[in-house]
Design a protein around this motif. Structure first.
Motif, mmCIF file in Angstrom:
data_model
loop_
_atom_site.group_PDB
_atom_site.id
_atom_site.type_symbol
_atom_site.label_atom_id
_atom_site.label_comp_id
_atom_site.label_asym_id
_atom_site.label_seq_id
_atom_site.Cartn_x
_atom_site.Cartn_y
_atom_site.Cartn_z
ATOM 1 N N LEU A 178 1.669 -2.272 -6.819
ATOM 2 C CA LEU A 178 2.666 -1.618 -7.694
ATOM 3 C C LEU A 178 2.530 -0.101 -7.608
ATOM 4 N N ASP A 179 3.644 0.588 -7.650
ATOM 5 C CA ASP A 179 3.619 2.059 -7.721
ATOM 6 C C ASP A 179 3.966 2.454 -9.156
ATOM 7 N N ALA A 210 -2.372 -6.631 6.963
ATOM 8 C CA ALA A 210 -1.306 -6.501 5.974
ATOM 9 C C ALA A 210 -1.616 -5.319 5.045
ATOM 10 N N ASP A 211 -2.923 -5.204 4.681
ATOM 11 C CA ASP A 211 -3.365 -4.071 3.853
ATOM 12 C C ASP A 211 -3.070 -2.738 4.546
ATOM 13 N N ALA A 212 -3.440 -2.716 5.837
ATOM 14 C CA ALA A 212 -3.235 -1.499 6.620
ATOM 15 C C ALA A 212 -1.751 -1.122 6.650
ATOM 16 N N ALA A 213 -0.910 -2.165 6.849
ATOM 17 C CA ALA A 213 0.532 -1.920 6.900
ATOM 18 C C ALA A 213 1.025 -1.378 5.563
ATOM 19 N N MET A 214 0.434 -1.910 4.433
ATOM 20 C CA MET A 214 0.880 -1.478 3.110
ATOM 21 C C MET A 214 0.502 -0.004 2.876
ATOM 22 N N TYR A 215 -0.713 0.388 3.312
ATOM 23 C CA TYR A 215 -1.103 1.799 3.141
ATOM 24 C C TYR A 215 -0.212 2.708 3.964
ATOM 25 N N GLN A 216 0.150 2.200 5.139
ATOM 26 C CA GLN A 216 1.072 2.956 6.005
ATOM 27 C C GLN A 216 2.402 3.167 5.291
ATOM 28 N N ALA A 217 2.861 2.075 4.621
ATOM 29 C CA ALA A 217 4.139 2.160 3.907
ATOM 30 C C ALA A 217 4.045 3.189 2.777
ATOM 31 N N LYS A 218 2.896 3.173 2.070
ATOM 32 C CA LYS A 218 2.722 4.154 0.985
ATOM 33 C C LYS A 218 2.728 5.572 1.545
ATOM 34 N N LEU A 219 2.042 5.769 2.674
ATOM 35 C CA LEU A 219 1.963 7.094 3.290
ATOM 36 C C LEU A 219 3.347 7.541 3.742
ATOM 37 N N ASP A 220 4.059 6.602 4.385
ATOM 38 C CA ASP A 220 5.381 6.900 4.930
ATOM 39 C C ASP A 220 6.401 7.145 3.832
ATOM 40 N N GLY A 221 6.173 6.509 2.708
ATOM 41 C CA GLY A 221 7.199 6.508 1.679
ATOM 42 C C GLY A 221 8.203 5.415 1.911
#
Lengths: 147, 547
Positions: B388-389, B505-516
């Motif tokens: 969650l953000d 999947a975790d790595a992809a999620m952090y990437q998504a957070k970084l990317d916005g």
């Protein structure tokens, strides 16, 4: 006096031997065979009688025993009265067939008489070892009610 | 103690019932054994009685034979008779026999003489003397089988006494063939007598009632105490058929029956049966009691103590035990409760108690199952990891209970979003292959969605999840907008084991957070290796191949 002590095992054997002698003394049993004689059974007696019509049959029992019955044609000569002279008075010759019997295997009289007969030189001595008891058991006829 | 279900039987009741049933069975077996024993005893008694009669009858015949033999010996003691045999002189013989007959018949009562007959050695009849109703002609043999047998003998055997029973003129007689002549056979004397008195003496010898009937059923003898009919006294009878020993085919000469009073035997049997039953009952009761107390001590009491303990810890109540046991045919209370307690404990262990979603443990277990064991080719799936953000804002402004409320609602929204029929193509035969939504902890959720192999399909699911999160959360009078970042790893493209899939999947999620970006699929180039260094080493070759 330690040399007097007998091991326990020895006592056992001692008692056993003494008891055995006692038992043997209580039972008289005729020998299986007497040298110089031919042993015959009840059927053998009948065969012998058929073969030798002049067969001499000697009843070695005491005279009282003859009351219960005796073999037909038998002569009463108790073993105590048996010697070469008394035998010679009933048997024609030393080569004549002669049969001895008494009550049975527990009666030693016929054995005694048969031995005397052999010693006296009789050559055809037959011995009915099983005796009168076997004769009766076989339901063979005998003389009982003599008049 | 109130339970939401109705127990039918307690374990203790079941124990008592089954032990009691076993005890009853033991008693029944004892009872049946007693009956069998009774029957066997009576049968044995009857057999013994029959043997006894047969034996006594044989002995009676032997006694008669003895007397006949005795008579024969007495007769042949007469020299005149022997002379008549030798001649042979029929007239003299006849007179002598008559004389003997009268003499013996009058003086001796031991032998009920019927006939005396003289034979030569070769079995020619010489003369006879007789009395009563036995009047056969001289030429007619009295017991043909006996004479036949005697004629066939050879040698010394001819001297033996022979005796048998037979029927002459319809009446039973005893015949004895006595040899005449001690060492030289002169002939034979046939002594025929009535066997009845000797057989009737069985009554005195045995102390039993005796009944003798002829072969035709005519009664020949009956002792006074012979039972008239079926009286009140218990009786057992045994009948022995007396047959000629030398001609068994001729049928029985007569039948000897004895009756004995079995009242005492019956009484003793009943007494014994009762005693055995009492003993068995006592032993059974003791065994049942010992078994009950032992089981109670070793199984029942510890079980009840455990249940009580669990109940006071209120494990069961919090869970809200479902009323599943009531429908069962035979529900045992304690076992049923244990089952429910187990279910409650299992639920506590594998579910998040705030959202009631599966927890991390259940998620890992599920993923483990999907990546190991017998997977079918092409059973691909996607692992979604969600975070969650701006959730901290809710906690900060409205407190933790509001945060909990939001987490519960997030759970429900995500669940609703995933419960879309066209998304889930579950193979019917694979029970594990269903989508799974779990709360991993804090504001982190994860989902396993089957049947997804392409980024288009991932995008469809991700859009649904994001759409579900779009409406603001109304809490403590305020409206919060909570965002969601999603990372996705695909099986088997991005990994074939559970930890690799989760890590990527975790790595992809952090990437998504970084990317916005709201969601991302794992991509080796953009997410880089630094985030999952340990897992990347092994399956690289496999990744290349499947890509």
């Amino acid at each position: 006096m330690s040399w007097l002590r007998i091991p326990a095992g020895m006592w056992f054997w001692l008692v056993l031997v003494l008891a055995g002698q006692q038992a043997a003394a209580a039972e008289v049993r005729a020998p299986d065979h007497i040298s110089g004689t031919t042993v015959v059974d009840a059927a053998g007696v009948l065969d012998l009688a058929a073969e030798h019509p002049d067969l001499v049959i000697i009843d070695a029992r005491m005279r009282l025993d003859r009351r219960q019955g005796y073999l037909q044609g038998s002569v009463s000569l108790p073993d105590v009265d048996t010697d070469c002279d008394s035998l010679a008075s009933v048997i024609p010759s030393l080569s004549h067939p002669v049969l001895f019997y008494c009550n049975g295997i527990h009666c030693g009289r016929s054995a005694v008489s048969a031995r005397i007969a052999v010693e006296c030189g009789y050559r055809r001595v037959y011995w009915f070892r099983e005796g009168f008891e076997a004769w009766q058991a076989a339901r063979l006829p005998y003389v009982k009610y003599a008049r | 103690m109130s339970h939401p279900y109705r127990p039918i039987l307690s374990l203790q009741a079941v124990l008592v019932l089954s032990l009691g049933f076993m005890g009853m069975l033991a008693l029944l077996v004892a009872l049946a054994t007693g009956r069998v024993y009774h029957g066997l005893t009576v049968q044995n008694m009857r057999d013994a009685l029959l043997n006894l009669v047969a034996l006594e009858a044989r002995e009676a015949l032997e006694r008669i034979g003895e007397h006949a033999f005795d008579l024969g010996l007495a007769v042949q003691a007469d020299p005149q008779l022997l002379a008549a045999y030798r001649e042979p002189d029929r007239a003299a013989m006849s007179g002598l026999l008559d004389q003997q007959f009268r003499q013996y018949f009058v003086t001796a009562e031991v032998l009920p003489l019927l006939l005396l007959r003289a034979y030569t050695v070769d079995f020619r009849p010489l003369a006879q003397s007789r009395v009563g109703d036995v009047r056969p002609p001289l030429t007619e043999p009295v017991c043909p089988a006996l004479l036949e047998q005697a004629r066939s003998r050879q040698g010394p055997a001819r001297f033996r006494l022979m005796a048998d029973v037979c029927r002459s003129n319809g009446r039973p007689v005893h015949a004895a063939l006595v040899p005449v002549g001690g060492l030289r056979l002169e002939g034979y004397l046939l002594v025929v007598s009535d066997p009845l008195p000797e057989l009737a003496s069985l009554a005195q010898d045995l102390g039993m009632a005796v009944n003798i009937v002829s072969a035709e059923g005519r009664e020949l003898f009956r002792s006074k105490d012979w039972p008239a009919g079926s009286g009140a006294v218990a009786r057992m009878t045994a009948t022995h058929a007396l047959r000629p020993a030398l001609a068994p085919g001729d049928g029985p000469v007569l039948r000897v029956a004895v009756a004995t009073d079995t009242t005492r035997l019956e009484a003793r049997l009943t007494e014994t049966g009762f005693a055995v039953l009492v003993a068995v009952a006592t032993v059974t009761v003791v065994a049942v009691l010992v078994a009950f107390f032992l089981l109670r001590k070793t199984a029942l009491l510890p079980l009840q103590a455990l249940i009580q303990r669990l109940e006071t810890e209120s494990v069961v109540r919090r869970r809200g035990v479902p009323a599943s046991g009531t429908g069962a045919l035979l529900a045992v209370r304690e076992v049923d409760m244990l089952h429910q307690i187990y279910e409650a404990v299992e639920h506590l262990a594998f579910n998040d108690h705030l959202t009631a979603l599966p927890n991390r443990m259940r998620f890992s277990e599920w993923l483990e199952r999907l990546t190991t064991g017998n997977r079918r080719q092409g059973d691909n799936f996607a692992v979604f990891v969600m975070d969650l953000d701006r959730f901290k804002v809710v906690n900060d402004s409205c407190g933790h209970s509001a945060g909990d409320e939001v987490l519960r609602e997030v759970g429900e929204r995500l669940r609703a979003a995933l419960r879309n029929d066209d998304l889930v193509a579950t193979p019917a035969d694979d029970q594990y292959f269903d989508h799974l939504l779990a709360r991993l902890g804090g504001d982190e959720f994860a989902a396993i969605v089957p049947g997804i192999g392409s980024s288009e399909e991932v995008a469809a699911v991700a859009r649904r999840l994001l759409a579900a999160m779009r409406p603001p959360f109304e809490i403590c009078g305020e409206s919060f907008s909570v965002g969601l970042s999603i990372g996705v790893a695909l099986f088997p493209v991005h990994g074939t084991n559970a930890s690799a899939l989760v890590c990527r999947a975790d790595a992809a999620m952090y990437q998504a957070k970084l990317d916005g970006a709201r969601w991302r699929i794992f991509d080796q180039d953009s997410t880089g290796q630094a985030l999952c260094p340990a897992i990347l080493q092994a399956p690289t070759a496999e990744l290349e191949r499947s890509a």
